[in-house]
Write an enzyme that holds these catalytic residues in place. Sequence first.
Site: not given
Ligand SMILES: *Cc1c(COP(=O)(O)O)cnc(C)c1O
Length: 426
Positions: A143, A231, A259
């Site tokens: 994701y 990411d 996060k």
């Molecule tokens: C949560 C998440 C995102 C998106 O971040 P948001 O602050 O929800 O837009 C992108 N990449 C990873 C790996 C994530 O866990």
Amino acid sequence: MTGTNKSWFDRAQAVIPGGVDSPVRSFRSVGGTPYTVVSGEGAYVVDVEGTRYLDFVQSYGASLLGHAHPEVVAVLRDAVAKGTTFGAPTPGEVLLAEAITGRVAGLEQIRLVSSGTEAVMSAVRLARGATGRDKIVKFDGCYHGHSDALLVAGGSGVAQMGLPGSAGVTAGAVGDTIVAPYNVVAPLDDTVAAVLVEPVACNMNLVAPTPGFLAGLRTECDRVGALLIFDEVITGFRLARGGAEEYFGVTPDLWCFGKVIGGGLPVGAFGGSRALLEHLAPLGPVYQAGTLSGNPLATAAGAKVLEIVGAEDYESLCERVASFATRLGEAVRSAGLYAQTPTQGPLLGLYLSREPFEAPTNFDEAKVLCENGLYRPFFHAMLERGVALAPGAYEILFVSLAHSDDDLSRTVELAVVAAKAAAAAS
Ligand SMILES: *Cc1c(COP(=O)(O)O)cnc(C)c1O
């Protein structure tokens, strides 16, 4: 607070689609009514009915210190009184950028944004702008936020809703996105701008990179002149003080964060070498902007969290999670089910099955386990006993620095009961 979880969720559903501002919160994949949270403290949250839960959601990893850490609350109090957004440079964004770049070797510059989605979306734009190429490679079940080009095969909430991608995304938007299975180094060619990867896949439950996967991506990217993007929205400043690079010894070209670096407020960041980041406006032709980017509240909270968490905290958290994982697995097995509790640093996955199995290495394997129906009764049995796991089998457990040894031991005891309940459910 007056009202019940049901009354608040009913009111929410009247004015907010599905009653939630992010789909996984809806309990759709586990059934039942979500608890509506009024407050949190450390490892715990309290709902509108006054029920206290030991919280392993921790805002899906945004909270590393636990909720409402007194020092974070104090810097926020101080910051809020001075004004919350100006549309001009502030010292806070410099301090957070210094704290982030100072912890990660090779990361020279970052730009702050307001979410992980924005961070990854902007990093992809930068990669395309810098290379002059269009194609992006992502991995099945990873994701990367909800931007159009990256929603295909997105794991997490997308998988929980049983969707392959999303309606409203044009074929054109995903036409340059190539999806490969996780843990396979696919051969690239010189049309590829970037390979985008979660260094530890944390949105298909937990799938660890097999030895050589990340290094193999690095080599293949170098061979064709593509950029490697980590990411690190979950792994950044959680896996280790320097994130995935420090943990795995592989250096990407671009990093995406979110996060943890917001200390519980909306922040994201993307960065890399100065040479690469100079492609961004105002220095270069790749446009990227944000009214609330580098927001004073968010940068104050994020910088405080990074300041508080030392190298020894990562070490002790890893050790505690390793022991918790072993005991949690034993607890489930003692109730007659099979379990895998894979860890990477303090990141912890949980798979349940009626048959013996190995920890999955890709989305197809993870999916079979996540869809076998055992998580739902296990989740509810834990929740009834005051332990809040994520309401979906594709999520991982977030153990914060505020979770005590007693909290973890109690969770292990309750997991025996919950696993018995899951084993008995049809
Ligand atoms: C949560 C998440 C995102 C998106 O971040 P948001 O602050 O929800 O837009 C992108 N990449 C990873 C790996 C994530 O866990």
